[in-house]
Design a protein around this motif. Structure first.
Motif, PDB file in Angstrom:
ATOM      1  N   ASP A  73       0.921  -1.147   0.133  1.00 42.85           N
ATOM      2  CA  ASP A  73      -0.055  -0.056  -0.050  1.00 42.85           C
ATOM      3  C   ASP A  73       0.657   1.256  -0.052  1.00 42.85           C
ATOM      4  N   LYS A  74       1.830   1.044   0.608  1.00 42.65           N
ATOM      5  CA  LYS A  74       2.891   2.511   0.631  1.00 42.65           C
ATOM      6  C   LYS A  74       3.344   2.636  -0.892  1.00 42.65           C
ATOM      7  N   ILE A  75       3.714   1.552  -1.494  1.00 47.67           N
ATOM      8  CA  ILE A  75       4.369   1.801  -2.962  1.00 47.67           C
ATOM      9  C   ILE A  75       3.107   2.287  -3.759  1.00 47.67           C
ATOM     10  N   ASN A  76       1.984   1.771  -3.421  1.00 42.96           N
ATOM     11  CA  ASN A  76       0.885   2.320  -4.401  1.00 42.96           C
ATOM     12  C   ASN A  76       0.589   3.592  -4.128  1.00 42.96           C
ATOM     13  N   ALA A  77       0.618   4.155  -2.693  1.00 44.32           N
ATOM     14  CA  ALA A  77       0.544   5.516  -2.459  1.00 44.32           C
ATOM     15  C   ALA A  77       1.530   6.353  -3.265  1.00 44.32           C
ATOM     16  N   ALA A  78       2.832   6.028  -3.210  1.00 43.96           N
ATOM     17  CA  ALA A  78       3.749   6.554  -3.639  1.00 43.96           C
ATOM     18  C   ALA A  78       3.742   6.919  -5.258  1.00 43.96           C
ATOM     19  N   ALA A  79       3.533   5.819  -5.842  1.00 41.84           N
ATOM     20  CA  ALA A  79       2.876   5.785  -7.331  1.00 41.84           C
ATOM     21  C   ALA A  79       1.737   6.804  -7.727  1.00 41.84           C
ATOM     22  N   ALA A  80       0.698   6.580  -6.928  1.00 44.95           N
ATOM     23  CA  ALA A  80      -0.324   7.350  -7.242  1.00 44.95           C
ATOM     24  C   ALA A  80       0.134   8.820  -7.023  1.00 44.95           C
ATOM     25  N   GLU A  81       0.691   9.113  -5.904  1.00 41.80           N
ATOM     26  CA  GLU A  81       1.055  10.695  -5.932  1.00 41.80           C
ATOM     27  C   GLU A  81       1.909  11.079  -6.881  1.00 41.80           C
ATOM     28  N   GLN A  82       2.935  10.493  -7.470  1.00 42.55           N
ATOM     29  CA  GLN A  82       3.718  10.806  -8.717  1.00 42.55           C
ATOM     30  C   GLN A  82       3.021  10.556  -9.871  1.00 42.55           C
ATOM     31  N   GLY A  83       1.900   9.875  -9.954  1.00 41.55           N
ATOM     32  CA  GLY A  83       1.301   9.693 -11.186  1.00 41.55           C
ATOM     33  C   GLY A  83       1.968   8.672 -12.080  1.00 41.55           C
ATOM     34  N   VAL A  84       2.811   7.587 -11.526  1.00 41.17           N
ATOM     35  CA  VAL A  84       3.540   6.665 -12.523  1.00 41.17           C
ATOM     36  C   VAL A  84       2.991   5.418 -11.875  1.00 41.17           C
ATOM     37  N   ASP A  85       3.490   4.221 -12.768  1.00 45.05           N
ATOM     38  CA  ASP A  85       3.294   2.706 -12.506  1.00 45.05           C
ATOM     39  C   ASP A  85       3.973   2.410 -11.219  1.00 45.05           C
ATOM     40  N   ILE A  86       3.673   1.472 -10.549  1.00 43.93           N
ATOM     41  CA  ILE A  86       4.626   0.913  -9.329  1.00 43.93           C
ATOM     42  C   ILE A  86       5.794   0.508  -9.510  1.00 43.93           C
ATOM     43  N   ASP A  87       5.951  -0.098 -10.808  1.00 47.00           N
ATOM     44  CA  ASP A  87       6.991  -0.639 -11.208  1.00 47.00           C
ATOM     45  C   ASP A  87       8.207   0.843 -11.314  1.00 47.00           C
ATOM     46  N   VAL A  88       7.820   1.711 -11.680  1.00 46.64           N
ATOM     47  CA  VAL A  88       8.680   2.846 -11.766  1.00 46.64           C
ATOM     48  C   VAL A  88       9.234   3.238 -10.238  1.00 46.64           C
ATOM     49  N   ILE A  89       8.609   3.145  -9.352  1.00 45.09           N
ATOM     50  CA  ILE A  89       8.944   3.392  -7.849  1.00 45.09           C
ATOM     51  C   ILE A  89       9.823   2.291  -7.313  1.00 45.09           C
ATOM     52  N   THR A  90       9.353   1.075  -7.690  1.00 45.98           N
ATOM     53  CA  THR A  90      10.144  -0.041  -6.775  1.00 45.98           C
ATOM     54  C   THR A  90      11.482  -0.367  -7.549  1.00 45.98           C
ATOM     55  N   GLN A  91      11.404   0.010  -9.230  1.00 44.81           N
ATOM     56  CA  GLN A  91      12.915  -0.163  -9.943  1.00 44.81           C
ATOM     57  C   GLN A  91      13.771   0.874  -9.285  1.00 44.81           C
ATOM     58  N   ARG A  92      13.160   1.859  -9.024  1.00 42.66           N
ATOM     59  CA  ARG A  92      13.982   3.182  -8.712  1.00 42.66           C
ATOM     60  C   ARG A  92      14.857   2.907  -7.482  1.00 42.66           C
ATOM     61  N   PHE A  93      13.985   2.525  -6.473  1.00 41.95           N
ATOM     62  CA  PHE A  93      14.365   2.567  -5.059  1.00 41.95           C
ATOM     63  C   PHE A  93      15.089   1.082  -4.659  1.00 41.95           C
ATOM     64  N   ALA A  94      14.743  -0.180  -5.430  1.00 41.88           N
ATOM     65  CA  ALA A  94      15.584  -1.293  -5.359  1.00 41.88           C
ATOM     66  C   ALA A  94      17.096  -0.953  -5.772  1.00 41.88           C
ATOM     67  N   ALA A  95      17.231  -0.390  -6.798  1.00 45.97           N
ATOM     68  CA  ALA A  95      18.473  -0.111  -7.363  1.00 45.97           C
ATOM     69  C   ALA A  95      19.284   0.845  -6.262  1.00 45.97           C
ATOM     70  N   ILE A  96      18.507   1.795  -5.699  1.00 48.42           N
ATOM     71  CA  ILE A  96      19.126   2.761  -4.711  1.00 48.42           C
ATOM     72  C   ILE A  96      19.658   1.773  -3.515  1.00 48.42           C
ATOM     73  N   TYR A  97      18.778   0.935  -3.088  1.00 48.60           N
ATOM     74  CA  TYR A  97      18.935   0.167  -2.030  1.00 48.60           C
ATOM     75  C   TYR A  97      20.225  -0.835  -2.313  1.00 48.60           C
ATOM     76  N   HIS A  98      20.334  -1.304  -3.633  1.00 47.55           N
ATOM     77  CA  HIS A  98      21.558  -2.189  -3.630  1.00 47.55           C
ATOM     78  C   HIS A  98      22.659  -1.371  -3.729  1.00 47.55           C
ATOM     79  N   GLU A  99      22.607  -0.206  -4.262  1.00 46.62           N
ATOM     80  CA  GLU A  99      23.878   0.778  -4.147  1.00 46.62           C
ATOM     81  C   GLU A  99      24.381   0.871  -2.809  1.00 46.62           C
ATOM     82  N   ASP A 100      23.322   1.438  -2.108  1.00 42.72           N
ATOM     83  CA  ASP A 100      23.651   1.782  -0.705  1.00 42.72           C
ATOM     84  C   ASP A 100      24.158   0.671   0.133  1.00 42.72           C
ATOM     85  N   MET A 101      23.628  -0.446   0.107  1.00 44.16           N
ATOM     86  CA  MET A 101      24.045  -1.614   0.648  1.00 44.16           C
ATOM     87  C   MET A 101      25.353  -2.157   0.306  1.00 44.16           C
TER      88      MET A 101
END
Length: 457
Positions: A73-101
């Motif tokens: 639901d948090k992903i859904n909310a972020a995607a709705a707020e930005q007007g994008v598909d959930i994949d746009v949110i999840t792909q971006r922040f998964a990549a950042i998570y991998h980079e940071d870790m």
């Protein structure tokens, strides 16, 4: 010597005996990728990366699964707020998570399943639960019936009334019992959803981990790990649905949970404005410094994050890298037995770090003949903890870049200071030392002259 683990289920430290020594299985709950990871999210990533390293020393094959929750639901909310598909949110922040870790020295797990890739597995598991009388469909939802599972609450050691209060569940009219939890829920037209026997919808959070764990590790696994906040309801619900779906007496044989991170003795929260984002911390501190602080307290205990702790970790790592620079290691070295013993004793990182520092003191006073061997042992011992991973030259080069050091200027000021000392103009010599100190440069006078290095932040 054996590995010992504190098992949350039994509340005691136990010898680790895997179900199959040729195939050790570990599952850790990973990130929900809708925003940047904070330092509290980084703690389990670092701790259970270390667990994987320790197990891999003893066993030929360790399958470590750490999932990504990419429908929520948090992903859904972020995607709705930005007007994008959930994949746009999840792909971006998964990549950042991998980079940071990766900057924190966290290796990728053996397998990293994503919830959206396992919808069919989730639906099949829910169908099993309904077929065996542990779950029911109601108004487009499917719920697990907690009263159907006698052992519900054994992990968190709470009775049913406490569990219901702790869950803070909405008592929906379609629930048979207030504690029943969602396995599947309907999706509106503007929400992500998948076709199912109960209509278009999406999985509940808890069932995702159970399905992914079973798919990649098996119906019964050796170790399940995660943050202390997941004991209830997430892990309690995983046990219930996994055991009932598979008809087993056990889901995970050992449970490991890390403690919370506080900031200057206060709980991290958005309302207090003290949530520390890893991505931002890495702009000011090397990843190894963050890792050192995360390992400085025992994983089951609270960890207090502070500027002082960061400075101390930076100073320690500078000293250790300085020793390896001044005492080049032999090509091969083994981790020290005392360091290994500490880590195999329920990941006792404070003791392991103390032993690493003992090795460093021994190296500092070692003769030329012994120093290559000791240096190799120091590097291997710290390496097991995920520390001292860089070449000393690279470490100090990056430190110099952080304070924008002009090496030729520093050398010229040292020459001027040496001349002032030769002329017995100690006021000028002290002024130059102080000037360099203010710029983050530490001078060291020795028999062979004056050397310098970048000070801690």
């Amino acid at each position: 010597m054996t590995i010992r683990i504190h098992n949350t289920l039994t509340r005691r430290k136990e010898e680790f005996v895997p179900l199959d020594p040729e195939r050790v299985t570990v599952y850790a709950c990973g990130p929900t990728v809708y925003n940047y990871a904070h330092i509290g999210n980084a703690r389990p990533a670092v701790i259970f990366d270390l667990l994987h390293r320790v197990l891999a020393r003893r066993y030929p094959k360790v399958i470590y699964a750490r999932n990504i929750t990419d429908v929520d639901d948090k992903i859904n909310a972020a995607a709705a707020e930005q007007g994008v598909d959930i994949d746009v949110i999840t792909q971006r922040f998964a990549a950042i998570y991998h980079e940071d870790m990766a900057a924190l020295g966290v290796a990728r797990p053996t397998v990293e399943p994503r919830a959206t890739d396992h919808i069919d597995d989730i639906i099949a598991m829910i169908e099993k639960l309904i077929g065996r009388g542990f779950a029911y469909a109601a108004e487009g939802h499917v719920l697990f019936n907690v009263e159907s599972f006698d052992d519900y609450g054994k992990l968190s050691k709470r009775d049913m009334r406490e569990l219901i209060a702790g869950a803070r569940v909405d008592v929906a009219p379609y629930k048979k019992h207030p504690g029943d939890f969602v396995l599947w829920k309907p999706s509106s037209d503007d929400q992500p959803g998948w076709d199912s026997p109960w209509g278009r919808g999406r999985p509940g959070w808890h069932i995702e981990c159970s399905a992914m764990s079973a798919k990649h590790l098996g119906e019964v696994i050796d170790i399940h790990a995660g943050g202390q906040d997941l004991v209830f309801p997430h892990h309690e619900n995983e046990i219930a649905q996994s055991r009932c779906a598979h008809g087993t007496d056990t889901f995970a044989r050992y449970w490991m949970h890390n403690g919370f991170v506080t900031v200057e003795k206060r709980k991290m929260s958005k309302s207090l404005g003290n949530t520390l984002i890893v991505h931002e911390l890495l702009k000011n501190w090397p990843g190894e410094v963050l890792r050192y602080v995360l390992l400085s307290a025992h994983y089951r205990q609270p960890l207090d994050w502070s500027e002082k702790a960061l400075e101390q970790a930076q100073a320690t790592l500078d000293r250790l890298y300085g020793l390896l620079r001044d005492h080049p290691p032999a090509d091969d070295g083994d981790a020290d037995d005392a360091v290994i013993a500490a880590l195999e004793d329920d990941l006792n990182t404070p003791t392991a770090l103390a032993e690493v520092n003992r090795l460093a003191r021994k190296l500092a006073s070692a003769g030329d003949e012994a120093s290559p061997r000791l240096a190799a042992s120091l590097r291997a011992s710290a390496g097991l903890l995920g520390l001292l991973q860089e070449a000393p030259a690279a470490w100090f080069a990056s430190r110099q870049a952080e304070v924008d050091v002009d090496e030729s200027e520093v050398e010229e000021l040292i020459r001027q200071r040496n001349q002032a000392r030769a002329d017995r103009d100690f006021a000028t010599a002290d002024r130059i030392r102080d000037e360099l100190s203010e710029r983050g440069i530490v001078l060291k006078d020795g028999p062979e002259g004056t050397t310098w290095e970048v000070a801690t932040q």
